[in-house]
Design an enzyme around this catalytic site. Structure first.
Site, PDB file in Angstrom:
ATOM      1  N   ASP A 105       0.844  -1.196   0.000  1.00 35.03           N
ATOM      2  CA  ASP A 105       0.000   0.000   0.000  1.00 35.03           C
ATOM      3  C   ASP A 105       0.876   1.241   0.000  1.00 35.03           C
ATOM      4  OD1 ASP A 105       0.844  -0.686   2.632  1.00 35.03           O
ATOM      5  OD2 ASP A 105      -0.700   0.585   3.513  1.00 35.03           O
ATOM      6  N   GLU A 170       0.172  -1.168   5.694  1.00 31.91           N
ATOM      7  CA  GLU A 170       1.237  -0.642   6.538  1.00 31.91           C
ATOM      8  C   GLU A 170       1.063   0.836   6.837  1.00 31.91           C
ATOM      9  OE1 GLU A 170       5.045   1.390   7.406  1.00 31.91           O
ATOM     10  OE2 GLU A 170       3.739   1.661   5.678  1.00 31.91           O
TER      11      GLU A 170
END
Length: 348
Positions: A105, A170
């Site tokens: 991400d 994350e």
């Protein structure tokens, strides 16, 4: 007898070192840099902004690459719809298991018009690859995928396992990514050592800051903008809170990470220009170094907010101090994995 044993051990060590160097050369000779660049571009060109969070398509690219490299031991995790992580294993049961973790991400792009290069264009310019996630951290994921490809092509047998984790979430502390794998993957719990491929300016980092993200709301009183004296402007009151937070003296100082920091990350307030706002909310990013304790940080912020309210009877604050928390981390420079990574880095 002791001299004979020592000579044999030295001879064994030299042969082992020679064998490792030969294998390393085989792997290096199988690195295809154009392939690695192509992987990085495909990853960058696949949006995975978080929030809102959707790693499904970018995981498909990672999975496809691994299958092309003859990696078959692949597990997909999807704790929530489109929040996808991947775990892959090469090697065999042996002495050690090394875990490599990287996230797929990326933070939101903001206004695309303000970018010099298209955020999802993966353009090459001035010897660099540009795009959201090129540094943090799809470039690193491409590098480890190429390393796996080189190992597979070289046919070097690992004396142990290499576990790749390409994870979701994350950017908002990883509850649907790394944390989920820690709780649900035996490989995560049983690894002997781990490497996080985050960008570190080509330095072996043995410490990382933690964080706490308070959410603070000032409650005012709304009224018409033509008679502001009848209301309490929550935005104006919030300026006192922001000034006090940014003036906090953060005394800790870590030899590697430096000092802790505080940043006002977002602010929301008001509904219309001609209405005195009755609420204003900020979120705060307070970074923590290993010597600091969460309890003391929370108490310090709570005390600061209490003192502000005592000084101003119209200032009313609602706060969620421990809304998000991640502890700082540090390992000894004498750990085997730290020495090994440092040696490999110097060699490369």
């Amino acid at each position: 007898m002791e001299k004979l044993i020592n000579n044999k051990m030295r001879g064994y060590a030299k042969n082992l070192l020679r064998y490792d160097i030969m294998n390393l050369k085989k792997i290096r000779n199988n690195i295809e840099y154009d392939e690695m660049l192509s992987i990085a571009k495909r990853l960058i060109q696949t949006p995975s902004e978080n929030p809102p969070g959707n790693e499904k398509e970018v995981v498909k690219i990672v999975e496809k690459c691994l299958k092309e490299f003859d990696v078959s031991n692949i597990t997909i995790y999807e704790p929530e719809k489109n929040r996808v992580s991947l775990e892959a294993v090469i090697g065999k049961n042996g002495k050690k298991t090394l875990l490599w973790n990287g996230h797929l991400d990326v933070v939101p792009i903001g206004e695309a018009s303000k970018w010099k290069h298209s955020p999802f264009g993966a353009e090459e310019s001035d010897g660099k690859l540009w795009g959201r996630g090129a540094c943090d951290m799809k470039g690193s994921v491409a590098a480890v995928l190429e390393a796996i490809a080189a190992i597979q092509r070289s046919e070097v047998e690992l004396d142990g396992k290499l576990v790749l984790q390409a994870v979701a979430d994350e950017e908002v502390l990883g509850p649907l990514g790394t944390k989920y794998l820690v709780e649900n993957s035996k490989l995560s719990r049983n690894a002997d050592a781990g490497i996080c491929g985050e960008p570190t300016e080509f330095k072996s980092m043995i410490a990382a800051k933690g964080l706490i993200w308070p959410k603070i709301t000032v409650i005012g009183r709304s009224c018409h903008g033509s008679t502001p004296e009848k209301g309490i402007n929550a935005i104006s009151k919030m300026t006192k809170v922001i000034e006090a937070l940014e003036s906090m003296k953060l005394k800790a100082n870590h030899p590697i990470l430096g000092k802790p920091t505080i940043n006002i990350g977002t602010i929301e307030g008001g509904t219309k220009t001609n209405i005195v706002p009755d609420e204003c909310t900020i979120t705060v990013d307070r970074r923590i170094v290993p010597s600091e304790r969460k309890e003391e940080i929370v108490q310090t912020i709570e005390k600061l907010l209490d003192e502000l309210q005592k000084k101003d009877s119209e200032l009313k604050i609602r706060a969620e101090i421990e809304r998000f928390y991640a502890e700082p981390s540090e390992i000894s420079k004498d750990e085997e994995i730290v020495k090994l990574v440092s040696e490999c880095y110097e060699d490369v």
